[in-house]
Design an enzyme around this catalytic site. Structure first.
Site: not given
Ligand code: 5GP
Ligand code: ZN
Length: 113
Positions: A28-30, A86, A95, A99, A101
Site C-alpha cells: 500500500r502507498d504510504i 510515472n 521514487v 512502480h 500505481h
Molecule cells: P511516484 O511519484 O514516484 O510515481 O510515486 C511514488 C509513490 O511512492 C508515492 O505515491 C509515495 O506516496 C510512495 N512512497 C514513497 N515512499 C514510500 C514509503 O516509504 N512507503 C510506501 N508504502 N510508499 C511510499
C-alpha cells in the site's frame, strides 16, 4: 543502495505488503490518493519504465497481472480502476525505482495531467 523501494523489498522499511514473490512485490502507498492505492514493483532495482528492455517486457506483463489480481481482491475490479506509471521528472516520478500505481475505490478524474 539508498533506494526506498529496495529497502522495502529487503524488509528494512516496514510496509503493508499485499503480494510478494521472487520477482514482484505489491504494497500500500504510504500517502494514498484514493481509497485503494497500491504500488506494484519489481524486486530488482530498475530505475524507471524507460530503462525496461525488450527482455524485461514479460516482467511488465506480470506486474500488470498482479495489479489486476489485487484490483479484484481489493474489490475495485468491477467498478473500474486506474493503472499509472510515472516516468522521469516531468512525468511526476519521485521514487526512482519502477512502480505501477493501482488506484481505485472512487471516481477518478478523467484528466491525466
Ligand atoms: P511516484 O511519484 O514516484 O510515481 O510515486 C511514488 C509513490 O511512492 C508515492 O505515491 C509515495 O506516496 C510512495 N512512497 C514513497 N515512499 C514510500 C514509503 O516509504 N512507503 C510506501 N508504502 N510508499 C511510499
Ligand atoms: Zn530500488
Amino acid at each position: 543502495m539508498d533506494c526506498v523501494f529496495c529497502r522495502i523489498v529487503a524488509g528494512e522499511i516496514p510496509s503493508d505488503i499485499l503480494y510478494q514473490d521472487d520477482e514482484i512485490v505489491a504494497f500500500r502507498d504510504i500517502n494514498p490518493q484514493a481509497p485503494v492505492h497500491v504500488l506494484v514493483i519489481p524486486t530488482e532495482h530498475i530505475a524507471s519504465l524507460s530503462d525496461v528492455t525488450g527482455e524485461q517486457s514479460g516482467l511488465l506483463g506480470r506486474m500488470a497481472a498482479v495489479a489486476n489480481r489485487l484490483a479484484k481482491s481489493e474489490g475495485i475490479a468491477e467498478k473500474g480502476y486506474r493503472i499509472a506509471v510515472n516516468c522521469g521528472d516531468q512525468g511526476g516520478q519521485l521514487v526512482p525505482h519502477l512502480h505501477i500505481h493501482l488506484l481505485g475505490g472512487r471516481q477518478l478524474s478523467g484528466r491525466l495531467g
